[in-house]
Design an enzyme around this catalytic site. Structure first.
Site, PDB file in Angstrom:
ATOM      1  N   ASP A   6      20.862  80.309  47.198  1.00  0.00           N
ATOM      2  CA  ASP A   6      20.334  79.186  46.415  1.00  0.00           C
ATOM      3  C   ASP A   6      20.014  79.711  45.018  1.00  0.00           C
ATOM      4  O   ASP A   6      19.067  80.480  44.842  1.00  0.00           O
ATOM      5  CB  ASP A   6      19.090  78.606  47.096  1.00  0.00           C
ATOM      6  CG  ASP A   6      18.513  77.424  46.337  1.00  0.00           C
ATOM      7  OD1 ASP A   6      19.292  76.693  45.700  1.00  0.00           O
ATOM      8  OD2 ASP A   6      17.284  77.233  46.374  1.00  0.00           O
ATOM      9  N   GLY A   8      18.524  79.377  41.579  1.00  0.00           N
ATOM     10  CA  GLY A   8      17.553  78.621  40.807  1.00  0.00           C
ATOM     11  C   GLY A   8      17.468  79.153  39.390  1.00  0.00           C
ATOM     12  O   GLY A   8      18.054  80.192  39.054  1.00  0.00           O
ATOM     13  N   ASN A   9      16.728  78.467  38.556  1.00  0.00           N
ATOM     14  CA  ASN A   9      16.613  78.872  37.161  1.00  0.00           C
ATOM     15  C   ASN A   9      15.873  80.195  36.984  1.00  0.00           C
ATOM     16  O   ASN A   9      16.129  80.940  36.034  1.00  0.00           O
ATOM     17  CB  ASN A   9      15.894  77.785  36.360  1.00  0.00           C
ATOM     18  CG  ASN A   9      16.755  76.561  36.166  1.00  0.00           C
ATOM     19  OD1 ASN A   9      17.764  76.604  35.488  1.00  0.00           O
ATOM     20  ND2 ASN A   9      16.355  75.450  36.776  1.00  0.00           N
ATOM     21  N   ILE A  12      16.983  83.704  42.525  1.00  0.00           N
ATOM     22  CA  ILE A  12      18.071  83.412  43.458  1.00  0.00           C
ATOM     23  C   ILE A  12      17.565  83.760  44.847  1.00  0.00           C
ATOM     24  O   ILE A  12      17.111  84.881  45.096  1.00  0.00           O
ATOM     25  CB  ILE A  12      19.323  84.236  43.123  1.00  0.00           C
ATOM     26  CG1 ILE A  12      19.840  83.865  41.730  1.00  0.00           C
ATOM     27  CG2 ILE A  12      20.409  84.022  44.170  1.00  0.00           C
ATOM     28  CD1 ILE A  12      20.932  84.782  41.224  1.00  0.00           C
ATOM     29  N   GLY A 107      20.174  66.936  41.891  1.00  0.00           N
ATOM     30  CA  GLY A 107      20.426  68.369  41.929  1.00  0.00           C
ATOM     31  C   GLY A 107      20.774  68.854  43.321  1.00  0.00           C
ATOM     32  O   GLY A 107      20.238  68.374  44.319  1.00  0.00           O
ATOM     33  N   ASP A 109      19.982  71.551  44.755  1.00  0.00           N
ATOM     34  CA  ASP A 109      18.827  72.124  45.445  1.00  0.00           C
ATOM     35  C   ASP A 109      18.003  71.043  46.137  1.00  0.00           C
ATOM     36  O   ASP A 109      17.506  71.236  47.258  1.00  0.00           O
ATOM     37  CB  ASP A 109      17.959  72.920  44.475  1.00  0.00           C
ATOM     38  CG  ASP A 109      17.503  72.111  43.269  1.00  0.00           C
ATOM     39  OD1 ASP A 109      18.163  71.110  42.916  1.00  0.00           O
ATOM     40  OD2 ASP A 109      16.475  72.470  42.667  1.00  0.00           O
ATOM     41  N   THR A 132      10.670  76.594  39.372  1.00  0.00           N
ATOM     42  CA  THR A 132      10.629  76.505  37.914  1.00  0.00           C
ATOM     43  C   THR A 132      10.137  75.130  37.486  1.00  0.00           C
ATOM     44  O   THR A 132       9.324  74.987  36.577  1.00  0.00           O
ATOM     45  CB  THR A 132      12.020  76.776  37.328  1.00  0.00           C
ATOM     46  OG1 THR A 132      12.493  78.030  37.824  1.00  0.00           O
ATOM     47  CG2 THR A 132      11.965  76.821  35.810  1.00  0.00           C
TER      48      THR A 132
END
Length: 257
Positions: A6, A8-9, A12, A107, A109, A132
């Site tokens: 996954d 992410g900003n 990970i 999104g 996610d 985030t």
């Protein structure tokens, strides 16, 4: 067993999942400057730490909110497993009815988390992800994704507060002993922890009001661990939720029978 990623900003999330459950979850920093080889080495190292060789892995799946890294990490996964990952996105079966204006805008996610939550918890459900950004998603009693809210993440808010003021220090993300703080550090802790807890409670109240009935609440994301114990609403924490959702989507799309 499959490898789940996954992106992410900020971090990970890496895990392995099989029909018996999630075997581990780890986090590495998101870095758009790293090459596919560097990520492959990082993933292989994590697998070795948990004594999971790459040979038993039958596949991989990834979701990403960082488009520049999607192809890079897919190449890394191909180096490890020998074939590309399934990438959550248009054309991938999720089984999640999405009742928003433009389902394509949701999104990946949020889709992944909703798939897992709708399958594992009583409905209707309010799903909270504190990363985030802080997101709240509403799933109705039929398992449909109705919509939600996106707020600045608690970590971003704290960074902004420190960076834009001359005298406020960096603090640890933990609750003080009292809501009426007696010093600057505790005042900041009070605002960031109790303030976010109050925000979640208020949003849950509003969402339940629009649903017209109480809803269960489930949270994921590292920052949620520090916040939800201070909410007045009961909120269950599930660290493994993204990995569970990725596994379910992988199984819906598998082509090996």
């Amino acid at each position: 067993m499959i490898l789940t990623i996954d992106i992410g900003n900020t971090v990970i999330t890496v895990g392995t999942v099989s029909k018996t459950g999630t075997h581990f979850v780890e986090h590495i920093s998101t870095d758009t400057k790293k090459t596919d080889l560097e990520y492959a080495i990082a993933f292989r190292t994590i697998l070795e730490l948990y004594q999971i060789p790459s040979r038993p892995l039958t596949g991989s799946i990834l979701s990403s909110v960082v488009p520049p890294l999607t192809a890079v990490i897919n190449r890394a996964l191909t180096k490890i497993i020998g074939k590309p990952a399934l990438v959550v996105g248009p054309g991938v079966k999720t089984g999640l009815p999405i009742r928003i204006d433009n389902p394509a805008q949701l999104g990946s996610d949020m889709v992944v988390n909703a798939v897992a939550a709708a399958a594992e918890y009583p409905l209707p459900l309010i799903l909270i992800d504190m990363g985030t950004a802080t997101t709240l998603s509403v799933i109705d009693e039929n398992g449909s994704y109705l919509g939600g809210a996106i707020l600045p993440g608690a970590g971003i808010a704290l960074d902004s507060l420190v960076n834009r003021t001359a005298q406020l220090p960096r603090i640890s993300f933990e609750a003080p002993d009292t809501a009426i703080a007696k010093n600057t550090v505790d005042s900041m802790k009070c605002g960031i922890v109790y303030g976010n807890a109050a925000m979640l409670d208020g949003m849950i109240d509003r969402m339940e009001g629009e649903l017209g009935r109480p809803a269960h609440a489930v949270a994921t994301g590292d920052l949620a661990k520090a916040v939800i114990p201070h909410c007045t609403h009961p909120i269950l924490y599930d660290e493994m939720l993204p990995m569970k959702g990725l596994y379910r989507i992988y199984m819906k799309n598998r082509t090996d029978g």
